[in-house]
Design a protein around this motif. Structure first.
Motif, PDB file in Angstrom:
ATOM      1  N   ASN A 195      -2.242 -36.645  54.405  1.00 62.42           N
ATOM      2  CA  ASN A 195      -2.733 -36.061  53.219  1.00 62.42           C
ATOM      3  C   ASN A 195      -1.718 -35.079  52.370  1.00 62.42           C
ATOM      4  O   ASN A 195      -0.696 -34.748  53.055  1.00 62.42           O
ATOM      5  N   ASN A 196      -1.913 -34.772  51.347  1.00 57.96           N
ATOM      6  CA  ASN A 196      -1.149 -34.205  50.384  1.00 57.96           C
ATOM      7  C   ASN A 196      -1.577 -32.820  50.204  1.00 57.96           C
ATOM      8  O   ASN A 196      -1.150 -32.084  49.348  1.00 57.96           O
ATOM      9  N   GLY A 197      -2.307 -32.309  51.319  1.00 53.54           N
ATOM     10  CA  GLY A 197      -2.820 -30.800  51.266  1.00 53.54           C
ATOM     11  C   GLY A 197      -1.470 -29.613  51.709  1.00 53.54           C
ATOM     12  O   GLY A 197      -0.629 -30.087  52.019  1.00 53.54           O
ATOM     13  N   MET A 198      -2.161 -28.435  51.734  1.00 55.04           N
ATOM     14  CA  MET A 198      -1.295 -27.598  52.199  1.00 55.04           C
ATOM     15  C   MET A 198      -0.684 -27.721  53.383  1.00 55.04           C
ATOM     16  O   MET A 198      -1.125 -28.105  54.376  1.00 55.04           O
ATOM     17  N   PRO A 199       0.672 -27.400  53.868  1.00 58.08           N
ATOM     18  CA  PRO A 199       0.970 -27.595  55.210  1.00 58.08           C
ATOM     19  C   PRO A 199       0.551 -26.485  56.048  1.00 58.08           C
ATOM     20  O   PRO A 199       0.168 -25.283  55.623  1.00 58.08           O
ATOM     21  N   PHE A 200       0.693 -26.612  57.384  1.00 63.39           N
ATOM     22  CA  PHE A 200       0.250 -25.666  58.371  1.00 63.39           C
ATOM     23  C   PHE A 200       1.165 -24.494  58.198  1.00 63.39           C
ATOM     24  O   PHE A 200       2.363 -24.437  57.951  1.00 63.39           O
ATOM     25  N   ARG A 201       0.453 -23.272  58.661  1.00 61.70           N
ATOM     26  CA  ARG A 201       1.179 -22.275  58.522  1.00 61.70           C
ATOM     27  C   ARG A 201       1.247 -21.752  60.007  1.00 61.70           C
ATOM     28  O   ARG A 201       1.064 -22.210  60.888  1.00 61.70           O
ATOM     29  N   THR A 202       2.010 -20.733  60.249  1.00 61.67           N
ATOM     30  CA  THR A 202       2.400 -20.318  61.551  1.00 61.67           C
ATOM     31  C   THR A 202       1.276 -20.137  62.492  1.00 61.67           C
ATOM     32  O   THR A 202       1.109 -20.655  63.561  1.00 61.67           O
ATOM     33  N   GLN A 203       0.005 -19.494  62.009  1.00 66.44           N
ATOM     34  CA  GLN A 203      -1.231 -19.233  62.835  1.00 66.44           C
ATOM     35  C   GLN A 203      -1.744 -20.620  62.923  1.00 66.44           C
ATOM     36  O   GLN A 203      -2.463 -20.663  63.944  1.00 66.44           O
ATOM     37  N   ASP A 204      -1.687 -21.695  62.216  1.00 61.86           N
ATOM     38  CA  ASP A 204      -2.489 -22.934  62.120  1.00 61.86           C
ATOM     39  C   ASP A 204      -1.871 -23.608  63.584  1.00 61.86           C
ATOM     40  O   ASP A 204      -2.630 -24.232  64.149  1.00 61.86           O
ATOM     41  N   TRP A 205      -0.312 -23.720  63.680  1.00 65.58           N
ATOM     42  CA  TRP A 205       0.386 -24.283  64.675  1.00 65.58           C
ATOM     43  C   TRP A 205      -0.143 -23.456  65.918  1.00 65.58           C
ATOM     44  O   TRP A 205      -0.205 -24.331  67.071  1.00 65.58           O
ATOM     45  N   ALA A 206      -0.227 -22.108  65.838  1.00 66.27           N
ATOM     46  CA  ALA A 206      -0.508 -21.370  67.257  1.00 66.27           C
ATOM     47  C   ALA A 206      -2.013 -21.843  67.638  1.00 66.27           C
ATOM     48  O   ALA A 206      -1.959 -22.009  68.877  1.00 66.27           O
TER      49      ALA A 206
ATOM     50  N   ILE B 235       2.087 -33.886  62.585  1.00 64.08           N
ATOM     51  CA  ILE B 235       3.276 -33.612  61.590  1.00 64.08           C
ATOM     52  C   ILE B 235       2.611 -32.954  60.507  1.00 64.08           C
ATOM     53  O   ILE B 235       1.573 -33.375  59.588  1.00 64.08           O
ATOM     54  N   SER B 236       3.210 -31.740  59.778  1.00 64.27           N
ATOM     55  CA  SER B 236       2.714 -30.912  58.996  1.00 64.27           C
ATOM     56  C   SER B 236       3.895 -30.381  58.332  1.00 64.27           C
ATOM     57  O   SER B 236       4.825 -29.596  59.057  1.00 64.27           O
ATOM     58  N   GLY B 237       4.337 -30.653  57.061  1.00 65.30           N
ATOM     59  CA  GLY B 237       5.656 -30.014  56.166  1.00 65.30           C
ATOM     60  C   GLY B 237       6.772 -30.531  56.950  1.00 65.30           C
ATOM     61  O   GLY B 237       6.891 -31.919  57.319  1.00 65.30           O
ATOM     62  N   THR B 238       7.637 -29.759  57.688  1.00 62.02           N
ATOM     63  CA  THR B 238       8.768 -30.015  58.031  1.00 62.02           C
ATOM     64  C   THR B 238       8.823 -29.918  59.894  1.00 62.02           C
ATOM     65  O   THR B 238       9.815 -30.072  60.383  1.00 62.02           O
ATOM     66  N   GLU B 239       7.686 -29.695  60.118  1.00 60.78           N
ATOM     67  CA  GLU B 239       7.469 -29.520  61.618  1.00 60.78           C
ATOM     68  C   GLU B 239       6.554 -30.461  62.335  1.00 60.78           C
ATOM     69  O   GLU B 239       5.640 -30.906  61.450  1.00 60.78           O
ATOM     70  N   ALA B 240       6.526 -30.474  63.444  1.00 57.56           N
ATOM     71  CA  ALA B 240       5.870 -31.644  64.350  1.00 57.56           C
ATOM     72  C   ALA B 240       5.430 -31.068  65.872  1.00 57.56           C
ATOM     73  O   ALA B 240       6.353 -30.280  66.224  1.00 57.56           O
ATOM     74  N   LEU B 241       4.204 -31.329  66.195  1.00 57.19           N
ATOM     75  CA  LEU B 241       3.903 -31.000  67.476  1.00 57.19           C
ATOM     76  C   LEU B 241       3.458 -32.107  68.401  1.00 57.19           C
ATOM     77  O   LEU B 241       2.626 -32.698  67.683  1.00 57.19           O
TER      78      LEU B 241
END
Length: 129
Positions: A63-74, A109-115
């Protein structure tokens, strides 16, 4: 978490897209044809030797929504630690577990990061990809 519908993961992804203020979302499903080498004693042609079946090999949702923030990844990483409250909904509660209904080791994957979620025996781990 268990869901009554096999498509629950897609509802959750669409809801997550809405939460991220996305204006577009896409689902791409890739399949491959497999040939069954077993035969069946009933008349079901899908189980006869040499029959062809489509198998889902990859599902990509974006989707083209907001990328994850640090707290979202956590919060997402906490899935590997287990969810102490299985009735929790939202903020990567029960809904995030639906990823495992369509794959064993999801990659987010969100923005430039992946988990990546990776199983080692009976234990689930995460790895920044």
């Amino acid at each position: 978490a268990r869901y009554a519908s096999a498509g629950a993961v897609y509802r959750e992804l669409i809801q997550n897209s809405n939460d991220a203020e996305a204006t577009q979302a896409e689902i791409h499903i890739t399949t491959s044809t497999t040939t069954s080498s077993t035969s069946s004693t009933n008349n079901d042609s899908s189980t006869k030797a040499g029959s062809h079946n489509e198998v889902v090999t990859q599902v990509v949702y974006r989707n083209n929504g907001m990328p994850f923030r640090t707290q979202d990844w956590a919060r997402l990483k906490k899935i590997a630690e287990g969810n102490p409250d299985v009735s929790k909904v939202g903020a990567f509660g029960v809904g995030a577990y639906t990823m495992f209904s369509i794959c064993e080791e999801p990659l987010v994957i969100s923005g430039t990061e992946a988990l990546a979620f990776i199983w080692k025996g009976d234990s689930l781990y995460t790895r920044v990809a």
